[in-house]
Design a protein around this motif. Structure first.
Motif, PDB file in Angstrom:
ATOM      1  N   ALA A  48      -5.156  -2.102  -6.577  1.00 18.56           N
ATOM      2  CA  ALA A  48      -5.074  -0.711  -6.904  1.00 18.56           C
ATOM      3  C   ALA A  48      -6.097  -0.085  -7.316  1.00 18.56           C
TER       4      ALA A  48
ATOM      5  N   VAL B 271      -0.274   5.432 -13.390  1.00 18.78           N
ATOM      6  CA  VAL B 271       0.280   3.953 -13.502  1.00 18.78           C
ATOM      7  C   VAL B 271       1.117   3.657 -14.813  1.00 18.78           C
TER       8      VAL B 271
ATOM      9  N   ARG C   8      -6.076   5.116  -4.913  1.00 23.30           N
ATOM     10  CA  ARG C   8      -5.223   4.412  -4.233  1.00 23.30           C
ATOM     11  C   ARG C   8      -3.860   4.547  -4.687  1.00 23.30           C
ATOM     12  N   ALA C   9      -3.913   4.368  -6.081  1.00 24.59           N
ATOM     13  CA  ALA C   9      -2.457   4.339  -6.713  1.00 24.59           C
ATOM     14  C   ALA C   9      -1.895   5.675  -6.619  1.00 24.59           C
TER      15      ALA C   9
ATOM     16  N   ASP D 137       0.766  -0.988  -0.041  1.00 20.55           N
ATOM     17  CA  ASP D 137       0.103  -0.015   0.043  1.00 20.55           C
ATOM     18  C   ASP D 137       0.880   1.253   0.025  1.00 20.55           C
TER      19      ASP D 137
ATOM     20  N   ALA E  43       0.594  -1.146 -11.071  1.00 18.42           N
ATOM     21  CA  ALA E  43      -0.635  -1.331 -10.148  1.00 18.42           C
ATOM     22  C   ALA E  43      -0.880  -2.766 -10.448  1.00 18.42           C
TER      23      ALA E  43
ATOM     24  N   ASN F 231       4.694  -1.570  -6.901  1.00 19.63           N
ATOM     25  CA  ASN F 231       3.546  -2.070  -7.520  1.00 19.63           C
ATOM     26  C   ASN F 231       2.553  -1.826  -6.274  1.00 19.63           C
ATOM     27  N   ARG F 232       1.536  -1.100  -6.586  1.00 24.12           N
ATOM     28  CA  ARG F 232       0.336  -0.881  -5.588  1.00 24.12           C
ATOM     29  C   ARG F 232      -0.732  -2.044  -5.949  1.00 24.12           C
TER      30      ARG F 232
ATOM     31  N   LEU G  23      -6.333   4.436 -14.762  1.00 22.99           N
ATOM     32  CA  LEU G  23      -5.220   4.197 -14.183  1.00 22.99           C
ATOM     33  C   LEU G  23      -3.946   5.105 -14.708  1.00 22.99           C
TER      34      LEU G  23
ATOM     35  N   ARG H  14     -12.842  -1.490  -8.981  1.00 22.64           N
ATOM     36  CA  ARG H  14     -11.366  -1.896  -8.569  1.00 22.64           C
ATOM     37  C   ARG H  14     -10.827  -2.816  -9.510  1.00 22.64           C
TER      38      ARG H  14
END
Length: 317
Positions: A200, A292, A204-205, A179, A230, A196-197, A287, A271
Motif C-alpha cells: 500500500a 487507512v 493505492r489505498a 489490490d 494496509a 487489506n490493501r 496513510l 512505499r
C-alpha cells in the motif's frame, strides 16, 4: 490508527523464534500478530526451515495471552474449505476468541509444485476462493444440516464441530487482501470484515477503498462496516546510523549483501514506513489521511526484537 505486526516465518524461523516474535509484539502493545501461510523458504536462501501456519497459530493460541493472532493470507489452493473452517474454529477456541483469518487465491506456484499441490489458472483460483468464502461463512453461521452445491466443493447435512460460537461473534474476523479489483471488491462486500490493501501507498489505498465502498453500496451494505487496512513494509530505527545497520542486516537476511544501502532505501521510501521515528510518523499520517484504519507492519527482520519494541512505541504515539 491501529497497528498489527505481520511476519514471514517461511524465511527460516523455528517455532521458538516465532513465539519470541509474537510475545515481543504482545509486550510492545501491538493489537495483532499475523504470519504468512507459505510452505517454501523465500525471499533469500531457499533452504531455510519452514513451519505450517495453522499448526504454529494453534501453538501461539496457547503460548500468548492477549494479542490477536491470524494468517495473512491462507491460500485456498491448499486449504480445503470444510476442514479449514474446522481448523480455524478450533484455534479460535484455543485462543479464547483471538483469531483473525485472511483468505486469498494463492500465487506462489513453486511451493505448490514442491508439495504436489495443484495450481490452477488464476480464474479458477478465484472461483475456488469465492466458493471457499461461501462455505466457511456458511459453516460458521448457518444451522446444523446446512449444505452447499458448488462446482468445486459440495456439502450436505453439515455439522461443524467444535461448535462455532466464536465468543458471541458471527465468525472469526475475516480479511480479504489484494489490490481491490472489481471481483475482489465484490467478495469483500459480500463476506469480509476487513479489506487489506497489499503493497500500500496512500494513493493505492485510496483507490482500492473507493472500489470496496462502491461494491458495498451495490449490495446495500454500509461501507463503514468494513475495516480498511494496509500492508506496509517497515524498517525503522532511532537514528540514521542504526537504520543503515538494519538495512545491511536485512539485505544479508535476503542474501543480497554488498549492494548500495542508500539506493536500496531510496527505492522503498515512497512505499514503506521507513526511517527514524519522525519520518515513520509522517508516513503513518499520510496513510491515515487516505482512509487507512489499521496498518499491518510487514517485518522482514523477524529476529530483531528491538525494532518490534520501537514499533510499539510508534504505535503508542
Amino acid at each position: 490508527m491501529r497497528f498489527a505486526l505481520m511476519t514471514e516465518p517461511q524465511q527460516g524461523l523455528t517455532y521458538a523464534e516465532l513465539l519470541d516474535l509474537a510475545r515481543a509484539a504482545e509486550s510492545a502493545g501491538l493489537e495483532a500478530f499475523f504470519r504468512s501461510d507459505h510452505s517454501g523458504s523465500f525471499a533469500g536462501p531457499p533452504d531455510g526451515p519452514t513451519t505450517d501456519a495453522w499448526t504454529t497459530l494453534a501453538g501461539l493460541a496457547r503460548d500468548t495471552t492477549t494479542i490477536r493472532i491470524g494468517s495473512l493470507v491462507s491460500p485456498v489452493t491448499y486449504r480445503i474449505p470444510g476442514s479449514f473452517a474446522k481448523v480455524v474454529a478450533t484455534v479460535d477456541e484455543m485462543s479464547g476468541g483471538r483469531v483473525e483469518v485472511g483468505l486469498g487465491a494463492g500465487w506462489n506456484e513453486p511451493e505448490h509444485r514442491q508439495l504436489g499441490i495443484p495450481f490452477p489458472p488464476l480464474r479458477e483460483r478465484y472461483d475456488r476462493l469465492e466458493e471457499t468464502l461461501a462455505i466457511v461463512h456458511g459453516l460458521w453461521t448457518e444451522p446444523d444440516g446446512w449444505g452447499y452445491d458448488g462446482e468445486h466443493w459440495q456439502l450436505s447435512d453439515a455439522h461443524l464441530r467444535p461448535p462455532a460460537t466464536f465468543s458471541g461473534r458471527r465468525h472469526p474476523h475475516l480479511i480479504l487482501g489484494g489490490d481491490g479489483g472489481p471481483r475482489l471488491a465484490r467478495l469483500v462486500a459480500t463476506y469480509a470484515d476487513e479489506f487489506n490493501r497489499g503493497s500500500a501507498t496512500p494513493a493505492r489505498a485510496r483507490e482500492a477503498f473507493g472500489r470496496v465502498a462502491e461494491a458495498c453500496k451495490a449490495i446495500g451494505r454500509d461501507p463503514e462496516s468494513v475495516v480498511l487496512s494496509a500492508m506496509v513494509g517497515v524498517l525503522v530505527a532511532e537514528t540514521e546510523a542504526e537504520l543503515l545497520d538494519r538495512v545491511r542486516l536485512q539485505r544479508e537476511f535476503f542474501g543480497e549483501g554488498g549492494a548500495d544501502a542508500d539506493a536500496w532505501l531510496a527505492e522503498r521510501r515512497d512505499r514503506w514506513i521507513m526511517g527514524t521515528p519522525d519520518a515513520a510518523q509522517a508516513r503513518i499520517e499520510a496513510l491515515a489521511a487516505a482512509g487507512v484504519q489499521r496498518i499491518m507492519l510487514q517485518d522482514f527482520l523477524p529476529r530483531d526484537l528491538e525494532m518490534v519494541a520501537l514499533l510499539g512505541r510508534l504505535a503508542a504515539g
